[in-house]
Design a protein around this motif. Structure first.
Motif, PDB file in Angstrom:
ATOM      1  N   TRP A  40       0.668  -1.263   0.008  1.00 15.03           N
ATOM      2  CA  TRP A  40      -0.157   0.109   0.028  1.00 15.03           C
ATOM      3  C   TRP A  40       0.914   1.100  -0.294  1.00 15.03           C
ATOM      4  N   THR A  41       0.585   2.039  -0.882  1.00 15.60           N
ATOM      5  CA  THR A  41       1.546   3.430  -1.106  1.00 15.60           C
ATOM      6  C   THR A  41       0.759   4.380  -1.622  1.00 15.60           C
ATOM      7  N   ARG A  42       1.343   5.605  -1.444  1.00 21.67           N
ATOM      8  CA  ARG A  42       1.006   6.803  -2.195  1.00 21.67           C
ATOM      9  C   ARG A  42       0.767   6.663  -3.693  1.00 21.67           C
ATOM     10  N   ASP A  43      -0.199   7.333  -4.206  1.00 20.29           N
ATOM     11  CA  ASP A  43      -0.453   7.041  -5.716  1.00 20.29           C
ATOM     12  C   ASP A  43       0.667   7.917  -6.315  1.00 20.29           C
ATOM     13  N   ASP A  44       1.184   8.894  -5.808  1.00 19.60           N
ATOM     14  CA  ASP A  44       2.278   9.899  -6.500  1.00 19.60           C
ATOM     15  C   ASP A  44       3.625   9.707  -5.978  1.00 19.60           C
ATOM     16  N   SER A  45       3.710   8.268  -5.412  1.00 17.85           N
ATOM     17  CA  SER A  45       5.195   8.019  -4.870  1.00 17.85           C
ATOM     18  C   SER A  45       6.024   7.703  -6.245  1.00 17.85           C
ATOM     19  N   TRP A  46       7.461   7.932  -6.045  1.00 11.21           N
ATOM     20  CA  TRP A  46       8.135   7.545  -7.201  1.00 11.21           C
ATOM     21  C   TRP A  46       8.153   5.883  -7.243  1.00 11.21           C
ATOM     22  N   ARG A  80       2.715  -5.029 -10.072  1.00 14.35           N
ATOM     23  CA  ARG A  80       1.325  -4.600 -10.778  1.00 14.35           C
ATOM     24  C   ARG A  80       0.532  -3.544 -10.147  1.00 14.35           C
ATOM     25  N   LEU A  81       0.349  -2.288 -10.477  1.00 13.66           N
ATOM     26  CA  LEU A  81      -0.811  -1.310  -9.768  1.00 13.66           C
ATOM     27  C   LEU A  81      -2.042  -1.972  -9.468  1.00 13.66           C
ATOM     28  N   LEU A  82      -2.663  -1.983  -8.501  1.00 18.89           N
ATOM     29  CA  LEU A  82      -3.769  -2.321  -8.244  1.00 18.89           C
ATOM     30  C   LEU A  82      -4.888  -1.005  -8.130  1.00 18.89           C
ATOM     31  N   GLU A  83      -5.201  -0.304  -9.290  1.00 16.65           N
ATOM     32  CA  GLU A  83      -5.936   1.017  -9.069  1.00 16.65           C
ATOM     33  C   GLU A  83      -7.214   0.721  -8.993  1.00 16.65           C
ATOM     34  N   GLY A  84      -7.899   1.858  -8.452  1.00 19.46           N
ATOM     35  CA  GLY A  84      -9.284   1.812  -8.181  1.00 19.46           C
ATOM     36  C   GLY A  84      -9.808   1.042  -7.080  1.00 19.46           C
ATOM     37  N   ALA A  85     -10.892   1.246  -6.515  1.00 22.31           N
ATOM     38  CA  ALA A  85     -11.734   1.099  -5.256  1.00 22.31           C
ATOM     39  C   ALA A  85     -11.483  -0.356  -4.868  1.00 22.31           C
ATOM     40  N   ASP A  86     -11.924  -1.514  -5.773  1.00 26.57           N
ATOM     41  CA  ASP A  86     -11.647  -2.557  -5.460  1.00 26.57           C
ATOM     42  C   ASP A  86     -10.474  -3.192  -5.255  1.00 26.57           C
ATOM     43  N   GLY A  87      -9.334  -2.836  -6.023  1.00 24.94           N
ATOM     44  CA  GLY A  87      -7.987  -3.286  -5.831  1.00 24.94           C
ATOM     45  C   GLY A  87      -7.357  -2.473  -4.362  1.00 24.94           C
ATOM     46  N   LEU A  88      -7.685  -1.505  -4.135  1.00 24.75           N
ATOM     47  CA  LEU A  88      -7.074  -0.669  -3.155  1.00 24.75           C
ATOM     48  C   LEU A  88      -7.891  -1.119  -1.898  1.00 24.75           C
ATOM     49  N   GLY A  89      -9.259  -1.547  -1.903  1.00 23.69           N
ATOM     50  CA  GLY A  89      -9.895  -2.078  -0.891  1.00 23.69           C
ATOM     51  C   GLY A  89      -9.301  -3.583  -0.406  1.00 23.69           C
ATOM     52  N   ARG A  90      -8.972  -4.256  -1.336  1.00 23.70           N
ATOM     53  CA  ARG A  90      -8.567  -5.468  -0.847  1.00 23.70           C
ATOM     54  C   ARG A  90      -7.103  -5.437  -0.278  1.00 23.70           C
ATOM     55  N   PRO A 119      -5.225   9.227  -1.185  1.00 23.44           N
ATOM     56  CA  PRO A 119      -4.812   9.246  -2.509  1.00 23.44           C
ATOM     57  C   PRO A 119      -3.733   8.203  -2.678  1.00 23.44           C
ATOM     58  N   HIS A 120      -4.240   6.725  -2.549  1.00 24.07           N
ATOM     59  CA  HIS A 120      -3.193   5.655  -2.586  1.00 24.07           C
ATOM     60  C   HIS A 120      -3.470   4.890  -3.434  1.00 24.07           C
ATOM     61  N   VAL A 121      -2.642   3.590  -3.719  1.00 21.12           N
ATOM     62  CA  VAL A 121      -2.569   2.644  -4.805  1.00 21.12           C
ATOM     63  C   VAL A 121      -2.037   1.472  -4.264  1.00 21.12           C
ATOM     64  N   GLY A 122      -2.632   0.340  -4.567  1.00 17.81           N
ATOM     65  CA  GLY A 122      -1.949  -0.794  -4.030  1.00 17.81           C
ATOM     66  C   GLY A 122      -1.026  -1.346  -5.125  1.00 17.81           C
ATOM     67  N   ILE A 123      -0.083  -2.318  -4.600  1.00 13.57           N
ATOM     68  CA  ILE A 123       0.738  -2.877  -5.642  1.00 13.57           C
ATOM     69  C   ILE A 123       0.901  -4.491  -5.259  1.00 13.57           C
TER      70      ILE A 123
END
Length: 127
Positions: A40-46, A80-90, A119-123
């Motif tokens: 789990w990380t910020r979506d604007d991270s390097w 692989r980036l898990l964008e969107g509510a479903d991926g980030l919720g998981r 403003p996060h994204v899953g990886i």
């Protein structure tokens, strides 16, 4: 299959690669879920920007400062980036299961500071 030592580690060193191939290590919380390692990380991270250009990653158990113990096993994989509510919720649910109150407080306080925004994204890392 995620190696047990990686799955149990509170932190892992996630290495992503710059456009010129230079590796960049970042200590992160990670949760093993099936054949994936979730981060789990910020979506604007390097690291997110680097993953958009190169999906190669390595993962090694480490401490909070990213220090790797002598002899620790490094595993290569694909991010692989898990964008969107479903991926980030998981990813959020998996983080809350492993890290409990620490994760919930960090997530909630962070959302308060940012006016309710998350403003996060899953990886997803497949090793």
């Amino acid at each position: 299959m995620i190696p047990e030592v990686v799955a149990r580690s509170p932190y892992v060193s996630l290495v992503t690669y710059r456009g010129n191939g230079t590796p960049v290590a970042t200590p992160v919380w990670a949760v093993a879920e099936g054949a994936e390692l979730l981060v789990w990380t910020r979506d604007d991270s390097w690291k997110v920007k680097r993953l958009r250009n190169d999906a190669r990653v390595t993962v090694t158990p480490c401490d909070v400062r990213g220090r790797i113990a002598e002899g620790a096993r490094t595993v290569e994989g694909t991010g692989r980036l898990l964008e969107g509510a479903d991926g980030l919720g998981r990813v959020r649910k998996a983080m809350a299961r492993k890290y409990g109150l620490r994760f919930r407080l960090m997530d909630s306080v962070g959302a308060l500071v940012r006016g309710g925004k998350r403003p996060h994204v899953g990886i997803s890392v497949t090793l």
